[in-house]
Write a protein that holds these residues in place. Structure first.
Motif, short mmCIF file in Angstrom:
data_model
loop_
_atom_site.label_atom_id
_atom_site.label_comp_id
_atom_site.label_asym_id
_atom_site.label_seq_id
_atom_site.Cartn_x
_atom_site.Cartn_y
_atom_site.Cartn_z
N ILE A 6 -29.72 -2.89 5.82
CA ILE A 6 -30.66 -2.16 6.63
C ILE A 6 -31.52 -1.44 5.79
O ILE A 6 -31.06 -0.46 4.79
CB ILE A 6 -29.96 -1.23 7.50
N PRO A 7 -32.89 -1.56 5.65
CA PRO A 7 -33.71 -0.89 4.79
C PRO A 7 -33.65 0.81 5.07
O PRO A 7 -33.27 1.38 5.84
CB PRO A 7 -35.31 -1.08 5.25
N LEU A 8 -33.46 1.32 3.79
CA LEU A 8 -32.89 2.76 3.60
C LEU A 8 -34.34 3.35 2.88
O LEU A 8 -34.58 3.01 1.83
CB LEU A 8 -31.90 3.12 3.02
N ASP A 9 -35.16 4.35 3.62
CA ASP A 9 -36.17 5.11 3.05
C ASP A 9 -35.75 6.74 3.12
O ASP A 9 -34.51 6.86 3.48
CB ASP A 9 -37.38 4.84 3.83
N PHE A 10 -36.59 7.30 2.40
CA PHE A 10 -36.22 8.87 2.32
C PHE A 10 -35.87 9.41 3.57
O PHE A 10 -35.10 10.18 3.78
CB PHE A 10 -37.34 9.51 1.51
N THR A 11 -36.56 9.25 4.48
CA THR A 11 -36.24 9.91 5.74
C THR A 11 -34.93 9.41 6.50
O THR A 11 -34.28 10.19 6.85
CB THR A 11 -37.37 9.43 6.89
N ARG A 12 -34.43 8.19 6.32
CA ARG A 12 -33.01 7.87 6.78
C ARG A 12 -32.14 8.39 5.83
O ARG A 12 -31.09 9.03 6.40
CB ARG A 12 -33.10 6.45 6.92
N LEU A 13 -32.27 8.59 4.73
CA LEU A 13 -31.22 9.05 3.55
C LEU A 13 -31.31 10.64 3.91
O LEU A 13 -30.33 11.01 3.94
CB LEU A 13 -31.77 8.66 2.30
N SER A 14 -32.43 11.17 4.03
CA SER A 14 -32.57 12.74 4.47
C SER A 14 -31.51 12.93 5.59
O SER A 14 -30.58 14.11 5.65
CB SER A 14 -33.78 13.06 4.56
N LEU A 15 -31.84 12.22 6.66
CA LEU A 15 -31.07 12.47 7.92
C LEU A 15 -29.60 12.22 7.83
O LEU A 15 -28.83 12.93 8.47
CB LEU A 15 -31.52 11.62 9.22
N LEU A 16 -29.29 11.21 7.02
CA LEU A 16 -27.89 10.83 6.71
C LEU A 16 -27.12 12.19 5.88
O LEU A 16 -26.20 12.64 6.44
CB LEU A 16 -27.58 9.45 5.91
N LEU A 17 -27.79 12.76 5.12
CA LEU A 17 -27.39 13.80 4.26
C LEU A 17 -27.35 15.14 4.87
O LEU A 17 -26.46 16.00 4.85
CB LEU A 17 -28.21 13.82 2.86
N GLN A 18 -28.04 15.11 6.15
CA GLN A 18 -28.20 16.34 6.77
C GLN A 18 -27.05 16.31 7.83
O GLN A 18 -26.34 17.35 8.02
CB GLN A 18 -29.46 16.34 7.48
N GLN A 19 -26.96 14.98 8.25
CA GLN A 19 -26.01 14.93 9.50
C GLN A 19 -24.49 14.83 8.98
O GLN A 19 -23.66 15.52 9.53
CB GLN A 19 -26.14 13.70 10.41
N HIS A 20 -24.32 14.12 7.94
CA HIS A 20 -23.14 13.95 7.56
C HIS A 20 -22.31 15.19 6.60
O HIS A 20 -21.19 15.19 6.45
CB HIS A 20 -22.89 12.60 6.75
N PHE A 21 -23.34 15.77 5.77
CA PHE A 21 -23.13 16.78 4.79
C PHE A 21 -23.65 17.89 5.10
O PHE A 21 -23.39 18.96 4.21
CB PHE A 21 -23.33 15.95 3.34
N GLY A 22 -24.35 18.07 6.11
CA GLY A 22 -24.68 19.46 6.28
C GLY A 22 -25.85 20.13 5.45
O GLY A 22 -25.91 21.26 5.35
N ILE A 23 -26.55 19.19 4.75
CA ILE A 23 -27.79 19.66 3.68
C ILE A 23 -28.77 20.10 4.55
O ILE A 23 -29.45 19.16 5.25
CB ILE A 23 -27.86 18.60 2.61
N ASP A 67 -24.64 13.77 -10.34
CA ASP A 67 -25.76 14.21 -10.99
C ASP A 67 -27.05 13.35 -10.87
O ASP A 67 -28.22 13.59 -11.49
CB ASP A 67 -25.19 14.21 -12.43
N HIS A 68 -26.87 12.46 -9.81
CA HIS A 68 -28.15 11.49 -9.62
C HIS A 68 -28.90 12.43 -8.65
O HIS A 68 -28.45 12.88 -7.87
CB HIS A 68 -27.50 10.27 -8.94
N THR A 69 -30.25 12.10 -8.57
CA THR A 69 -31.30 12.62 -7.73
C THR A 69 -31.28 11.70 -6.28
O THR A 69 -30.83 10.67 -6.40
CB THR A 69 -32.52 12.79 -8.32
N VAL A 70 -31.64 12.43 -5.36
CA VAL A 70 -31.89 11.66 -4.16
C VAL A 70 -32.81 10.41 -4.15
O VAL A 70 -32.40 9.45 -3.69
CB VAL A 70 -32.48 12.87 -2.74
N GLY A 71 -33.85 10.50 -5.13
CA GLY A 71 -34.67 9.23 -5.55
C GLY A 71 -33.88 8.15 -5.93
O GLY A 71 -34.13 7.25 -5.90
#
Length: 79
Positions: A6-23, A67-71
């Protein structure tokens, strides 16, 4: 049977990080390091599993670390 990618873009990854990890959304930018966003090795391992299972992303758990970036994570999912 593997999950189709499933294509993953910055918006989807950001939502995942917010929802699953509380960032906080304000802490998420393509250049932010996962560790600086509050993710430790175990959280990154969980992220890799989610990316593989839910998005079919070809992320190797051995290659992803705090140590990886979100990008960089986005680049790995596109490989």
């Amino acid at each position: 049977m593997s999950t189709p990618a499933i294509p993953l873009d910055f918006t989807r990854l950001s939502l995942l990080l917010q929802q699953h990890f509380g960032i906080e959304p304000s802490a998420l930018r393509p250049d932010i390091v996962l560790r600086a966003a509050g993710m430790d090795t175990y959280a990154v391992l969980e992220l890799a599993v989610i990316l593989q299972d839910d998005f079919g992303a070809p992320v190797n758990v051995d290659d992803l670390n705090p140590d990886h970036t979100v990008g960089e994570v986005l680049q790995m999912t596109a490989a």
